[in-house]
Design a protein around this motif. Structure first.
Motif, PDB file in Angstrom:
ATOM      1  N   PHE A  13      98.055 -63.077 -84.078  1.00  0.00           N
ATOM      2  CA  PHE A  13      98.196 -63.998 -82.949  1.00  0.00           C
ATOM      3  C   PHE A  13      99.564 -63.824 -82.299  1.00  0.00           C
ATOM      4  O   PHE A  13     100.592 -63.719 -82.981  1.00  0.00           O
ATOM      5  N   PHE A  14      99.561 -63.795 -80.964  1.00  0.00           N
ATOM      6  CA  PHE A  14     100.786 -63.648 -80.186  1.00  0.00           C
ATOM      7  C   PHE A  14     100.793 -64.680 -79.065  1.00  0.00           C
ATOM      8  O   PHE A  14      99.757 -64.944 -78.449  1.00  0.00           O
ATOM      9  N   THR A  15     101.954 -65.235 -78.790  1.00  0.00           N
ATOM     10  CA  THR A  15     102.140 -66.104 -77.627  1.00  0.00           C
ATOM     11  C   THR A  15     103.246 -65.503 -76.775  1.00  0.00           C
ATOM     12  O   THR A  15     104.376 -65.324 -77.248  1.00  0.00           O
ATOM     13  N   TRP A  16     102.915 -65.186 -75.536  1.00  0.00           N
ATOM     14  CA  TRP A  16     103.857 -64.538 -74.640  1.00  0.00           C
ATOM     15  C   TRP A  16     104.140 -65.439 -73.440  1.00  0.00           C
ATOM     16  O   TRP A  16     103.208 -65.906 -72.766  1.00  0.00           O
ATOM     17  N   LYS A  17     105.408 -65.644 -73.142  1.00  0.00           N
ATOM     18  CA  LYS A  17     105.825 -66.383 -71.958  1.00  0.00           C
ATOM     19  C   LYS A  17     106.466 -65.396 -70.989  1.00  0.00           C
ATOM     20  O   LYS A  17     107.482 -64.764 -71.299  1.00  0.00           O
ATOM     21  N   TYR A  33     104.821 -67.802 -66.030  1.00  0.00           N
ATOM     22  CA  TYR A  33     105.824 -68.682 -65.434  1.00  0.00           C
ATOM     23  C   TYR A  33     106.452 -68.051 -64.186  1.00  0.00           C
ATOM     24  O   TYR A  33     107.492 -68.510 -63.725  1.00  0.00           O
ATOM     25  N   LEU A  34     105.814 -67.027 -63.652  1.00  0.00           N
ATOM     26  CA  LEU A  34     106.274 -66.426 -62.400  1.00  0.00           C
ATOM     27  C   LEU A  34     105.784 -67.262 -61.215  1.00  0.00           C
ATOM     28  O   LEU A  34     104.981 -68.187 -61.381  1.00  0.00           O
ATOM     29  N   THR A  35     106.224 -66.896 -60.032  1.00  0.00           N
ATOM     30  CA  THR A  35     105.741 -67.553 -58.810  1.00  0.00           C
ATOM     31  C   THR A  35     104.637 -66.750 -58.153  1.00  0.00           C
ATOM     32  O   THR A  35     104.260 -67.015 -57.006  1.00  0.00           O
ATOM     33  N   GLU A  36     104.104 -65.776 -58.856  1.00  0.00           N
ATOM     34  CA  GLU A  36     103.059 -64.898 -58.318  1.00  0.00           C
ATOM     35  C   GLU A  36     102.047 -64.597 -59.417  1.00  0.00           C
ATOM     36  O   GLU A  36     102.353 -64.704 -60.612  1.00  0.00           O
ATOM     37  N   PRO A  37     100.820 -64.239 -59.043  1.00  0.00           N
ATOM     38  CA  PRO A  37      99.801 -63.903 -60.047  1.00  0.00           C
ATOM     39  C   PRO A  37     100.250 -62.717 -60.913  1.00  0.00           C
ATOM     40  O   PRO A  37     101.065 -61.889 -60.494  1.00  0.00           O
ATOM     41  N   PHE A  38      99.651 -62.635 -62.105  1.00  0.00           N
ATOM     42  CA  PHE A  38     100.123 -61.667 -63.087  1.00  0.00           C
ATOM     43  C   PHE A  38      98.964 -61.213 -63.964  1.00  0.00           C
ATOM     44  O   PHE A  38      98.050 -61.991 -64.259  1.00  0.00           O
ATOM     45  N   LEU A  39      98.981 -59.946 -64.372  1.00  0.00           N
ATOM     46  CA  LEU A  39      98.001 -59.403 -65.312  1.00  0.00           C
ATOM     47  C   LEU A  39      98.678 -58.377 -66.218  1.00  0.00           C
ATOM     48  O   LEU A  39      99.574 -57.647 -65.783  1.00  0.00           O
ATOM     49  N   ILE A  40      98.230 -58.314 -67.444  1.00  0.00           N
ATOM     50  CA  ILE A  40      98.673 -57.289 -68.397  1.00  0.00           C
ATOM     51  C   ILE A  40      97.492 -56.365 -68.696  1.00  0.00           C
ATOM     52  O   ILE A  40      96.365 -56.817 -68.928  1.00  0.00           O
ATOM     53  N   SER A  41      97.753 -55.058 -68.691  1.00  0.00           N
ATOM     54  CA  SER A  41      96.739 -54.085 -69.102  1.00  0.00           C
ATOM     55  C   SER A  41      97.263 -53.313 -70.304  1.00  0.00           C
ATOM     56  O   SER A  41      98.457 -53.308 -70.593  1.00  0.00           O
ATOM     57  N   TRP A  42      96.341 -52.628 -70.992  1.00  0.00           N
ATOM     58  CA  TRP A  42      96.629 -52.042 -72.310  1.00  0.00           C
ATOM     59  C   TRP A  42      96.338 -50.553 -72.252  1.00  0.00           C
ATOM     60  O   TRP A  42      95.210 -50.120 -72.424  1.00  0.00           O
ATOM     61  N   ASN A  43      97.375 -49.773 -71.981  1.00  0.00           N
ATOM     62  CA  ASN A  43      97.217 -48.346 -71.708  1.00  0.00           C
ATOM     63  C   ASN A  43      96.774 -47.597 -72.965  1.00  0.00           C
ATOM     64  O   ASN A  43      97.564 -47.356 -73.868  1.00  0.00           O
ATOM     65  N   GLY A  44      95.500 -47.227 -73.022  1.00  0.00           N
ATOM     66  CA  GLY A  44      94.973 -46.460 -74.146  1.00  0.00           C
ATOM     67  C   GLY A  44      94.147 -47.256 -75.130  1.00  0.00           C
ATOM     68  O   GLY A  44      93.405 -46.674 -75.921  1.00  0.00           O
ATOM     69  N   ILE A  45      94.241 -48.594 -75.114  1.00  0.00           N
ATOM     70  CA  ILE A  45      93.404 -49.411 -75.998  1.00  0.00           C
ATOM     71  C   ILE A  45      91.994 -49.421 -75.416  1.00  0.00           C
ATOM     72  O   ILE A  45      91.786 -49.757 -74.245  1.00  0.00           O
ATOM     73  N   GLN A  46      90.998 -49.087 -76.233  1.00  0.00           N
ATOM     74  CA  GLN A  46      89.690 -48.764 -75.675  1.00  0.00           C
ATOM     75  C   GLN A  46      88.733 -49.949 -75.543  1.00  0.00           C
ATOM     76  O   GLN A  46      87.659 -49.795 -74.948  1.00  0.00           O
ATOM     77  N   HIS A  47      89.071 -51.119 -76.034  1.00  0.00           N
ATOM     78  CA  HIS A  47      88.254 -52.325 -75.799  1.00  0.00           C
ATOM     79  C   HIS A  47      86.764 -52.040 -76.008  1.00  0.00           C
ATOM     80  O   HIS A  47      85.966 -52.132 -75.075  1.00  0.00           O
ATOM     81  N   ARG A  48      86.391 -51.685 -77.193  1.00  0.00           N
ATOM     82  CA  ARG A  48      84.989 -51.327 -77.419  1.00  0.00           C
ATOM     83  C   ARG A  48      84.072 -52.470 -77.013  1.00  0.00           C
ATOM     84  O   ARG A  48      84.235 -53.604 -77.439  1.00  0.00           O
ATOM     85  N   ARG A  49      83.134 -52.165 -76.117  1.00  0.00           N
ATOM     86  CA  ARG A  49      82.110 -53.117 -75.620  1.00  0.00           C
ATOM     87  C   ARG A  49      82.739 -54.295 -74.873  1.00  0.00           C
ATOM     88  O   ARG A  49      82.120 -55.342 -74.749  1.00  0.00           O
ATOM     89  N   ASN A  50      83.952 -54.138 -74.339  1.00  0.00           N
ATOM     90  CA  ASN A  50      84.645 -55.344 -73.902  1.00  0.00           C
ATOM     91  C   ASN A  50      85.585 -55.072 -72.726  1.00  0.00           C
ATOM     92  O   ASN A  50      86.782 -55.308 -72.811  1.00  0.00           O
ATOM     93  N   SER A  51      85.046 -54.573 -71.605  1.00  0.00           N
ATOM     94  CA  SER A  51      85.919 -54.345 -70.450  1.00  0.00           C
ATOM     95  C   SER A  51      86.405 -55.656 -69.848  1.00  0.00           C
ATOM     96  O   SER A  51      87.296 -55.654 -68.991  1.00  0.00           O
ATOM     97  N   TRP A  52      85.871 -56.792 -70.306  1.00  0.00           N
ATOM     98  CA  TRP A  52      86.348 -58.103 -69.853  1.00  0.00           C
ATOM     99  C   TRP A  52      87.830 -58.294 -70.172  1.00  0.00           C
ATOM    100  O   TRP A  52      88.496 -59.144 -69.563  1.00  0.00           O
ATOM    101  N   GLN A  53      88.368 -57.550 -71.109  1.00  0.00           N
ATOM    102  CA  GLN A  53      89.760 -57.731 -71.538  1.00  0.00           C
ATOM    103  C   GLN A  53      90.687 -56.636 -71.008  1.00  0.00           C
ATOM    104  O   GLN A  53      91.835 -56.532 -71.446  1.00  0.00           O
ATOM    105  N   ASP A  54      90.210 -55.844 -70.062  1.00  0.00           N
ATOM    106  CA  ASP A  54      90.964 -54.662 -69.647  1.00  0.00           C
ATOM    107  C   ASP A  54      92.254 -54.998 -68.909  1.00  0.00           C
ATOM    108  O   ASP A  54      93.215 -54.230 -68.931  1.00  0.00           O
ATOM    109  N   GLY A  55      92.294 -56.112 -68.214  1.00  0.00           N
ATOM    110  CA  GLY A  55      93.542 -56.544 -67.594  1.00  0.00           C
ATOM    111  C   GLY A  55      93.905 -55.811 -66.323  1.00  0.00           C
ATOM    112  O   GLY A  55      95.094 -55.668 -66.009  1.00  0.00           O
TER     113      GLY A  55
END
Length: 547
Positions: free
Chosen positions: A34-38, A80-102
């Motif tokens: 588990f990770f919590t990122w601000k 906590y930015l003033t603009e929308p934000f997304l994180i993507s995971w370069n190389g993590i293959q998300h098996r059956r789960n492109s919903w988490q691609d970011g």
């Protein structure tokens, strides 16, 4: 009276076995981390000048993720930015789960003041990767970090445990803020030449890596830059390559390594030199003006610092880089994330079902600089493609919005989605007629880089393919006026981004999405939309099915 306790011994055994299997499956569930990122703004000084950076938990670069094969990662990201934000995971293959691609084609951005929790499983993966912010030009402000996926304890690794494991996130950097860089692009211009290079967020001699004489260390190097390939070397030492983006390689030794945009390498370095300090050097590759930065390899008890110029590296020469690329091969006898050897998957014996050819270009459209694939420059839709597909929202995209081979016609804007079927085995040829090195990445997949060649690809080019031991990776380079061919098994259902890793080119349209489709609704093939999915655009207010 009929007895309800009259159960045969065979039935009792069956019941006990069923109960045992149930509890075994519960107790053997893959572990969770588990990770919590601000995510916040903060002052950074990467080239000695104060800039506004994007920090994660106050860090630049962001926190390191360590996981073991098959573990589940629960990462709660608070924006906590003033603009929308997304994180993507370069190389993590998300098996059956492109919903988490970011990326914007699969996920709604995290609005300011809100959070989203990513649920990832590093299924059947090992190796060195990184994460990064995928919207706009946020990558030019930070918010990237390393991902190390370790082998399970009982799976053999083809080298002795190193005395230490170091991460180097290297790449080009601009003194202009990410907003100004975005305005440059949106006004129809290319980005200016970068101002410098960074290693782990710092400039010249900004990092020190301490080693003991006689011991061997692992260095994981990722090119997290925006625009340029880099060359990596360590003064007086050789680099033994052992892993590339999840593949154990033949352990060839190099004096330096070319690392193209988005790529990651692991090398072993033995501290077998006299006790003193040595330069760790990163410089730009294929640029007439060469940028260089350094860190320090410090031997314990050394009292002799580095001096003189850093050792030079290759610059414009393409031939040596192509030769080096062809020597990077799969270790067929080493295991990957599973105990069976990597060579047990005979990729070269499978006949591709079709060929897709992708040609990059740099057209002007409506008087502004754009970048394109097969004459199509990607136009961002108002609703993520994955959500539009899930809710059957018309008018967002159509499958076939990009041709599967170059047309030679005028470039145009289009929300580009290419269709493909689950379990297809595809040959993809990246054709580059420009004078610059290109770097291509496919989300959700590792692919086999079967060939490099100059000029125009043709069917007889297959005679030069490596069908035995080419490396499997997630990002590949394409040299100027050349082609690169890959084989990929489309075994991961979803909506997957195929893009240039040159971030100006990606931002101005050199990307599209591959819709890998099956009519099956089985969880075995693809996970359903998560309960916490953010809904935006024309998907706002709609109701999702339970997870």
């Amino acid at each position: 009276m009929k007895s309800y306790c009259n159960v045969s011994s065979s039935s009792l055994i069956l019941v006990l076995v069923t109960i045992l299997l149930f509890f075994t499956s519960v107790n053997c569930e893959d572990p969770y981390r588990f990770f919590t990122w601000k995510v916040t703004y903060g002052d950074i000084y990467p080239l000695g000048l104060k800039q506004q950076g994007i920090l994660i938990n106050g860090q630049f670069p962001g926190p390191q993720i360590d996981a073991v094969t098959n573990e589940n990662l629960i990462i709660s990201v608070y924006n906590y930015l003033t603009e929308p934000f997304l994180i993507s995971w370069n190389g993590i293959q998300h098996r059956r789960n492109s919903w988490q691609d970011g990326v914007s084609g699969t996920n709604c951005p995290i609005p300011p003041g809100k959070n989203f929790t990513y649920t990832l499983q590093v299924k059947d993966q090992i190796g060195s990767y990184f994460y990064f912010p995928s919207l706009g030009m946020h990558k030019a402000a930070g918010a990237f970090g390393s991902i190390r996926i370790w082998s399970r304890p009982r799976i053999p690794v083809p080298f002795p445990p190193p005395a230490g494991d170091f991460v180097l996130l290297a790449g080009d950097w601009s003194k202009l803020g990410h907003r100004r860089l975005r305005r440059v692009l949106e006004n129809g211009h290319n980005l200016p030449f970068p101002d410098g290079l960074l290693i782990n967020g710092r400039g010249w001699n900004g990092n020190t890596f301490t080693v003991d004489q006689g011991k061997t260390y692992r260095f994981r190097i990722s090119n997290v830059g925006l625009t340029t390939s880099i060359n990596f070397r360590i003064q007086g030492h050789t680099l033994k390559l052992v892993e590339v983006e999840g593949s154990h390689t033949l352990q060839n030794t190099y004096s330096s390594l070319d690392i193209h945009l988005g790529q990651s390498y692991s090398v072993l370095v033995t501290a077998n030199q006299p006790v003193k300090d040595y330069y760790i050097v990163v410089s730009t590759r294929f640029t007439r003006r060469v940028l260089t930065t350094t860190s320090i390899l410090h031997y314990s008890y050394s009292r002799i610092g580095v001096s003189g110029p850093a050792p030079p590296g290759p610059t414009l020469d393409i031939t040596s880089s192509v030769f080096q690329a062809r020597t990077i091969r799969w270790n067929l006898t080493a295991s990957g994330p599973r105990p069976n050897p990597q060579g047990s998957y005979h990729y070269g014996l499978i006949k591709p079902t079709r060929t897709i050819m992708l040609a990059n270009s740099a057209p002007y459209i409506n008087g502004k600089q754009r970048y394109a694939v097969n004459s199509v420059s990607y136009l961002e839709p108002d609703t993520p493609l994955k959500l539009a597909d899930y809710f059957n929202i018309p008018g967002v995209f159509y499958v076939g919005g990009i041709p599967t081979s170059p047309t030679g016609g005028n470039a145009y804007l289009q929300t580009a989605v290419m269709g493909a079927n689950f379990h297809e085995y595809v040959e993809i040829v990246f054709q580059n007629w420009e004078d610059s090195v290109q770097s291509w990445h496919i989300d959700g997949y590792a692919f086999f880089v079967v060939g490099f060649g100059s000029g125009q690809w043709a069917p007889n080019s297959r005679g030069r393919y490596n069908l035995r031991d080419t490396v499997a990776r997630t990002t590949t380079q394409v040299y100027p006026k050349s082609w690169t061919a890959i084989f990929v098994a489309l075994d991961n259902v979803g909506m997957w981004n195929i893009r240039s890793e040159n971030w100006a080119r990606q931002y101005l349209g050199q990307q599209f999405y591959l819709r890998v489709y099956t009519p099956s609704k089985s969880l075995r093939d693809e996970y359903p939309v998560p309960k916490n999915a953010l809904l935006c655009g024309r998907a706002s207010g709609r109701v999702t099915r339970p997870f």
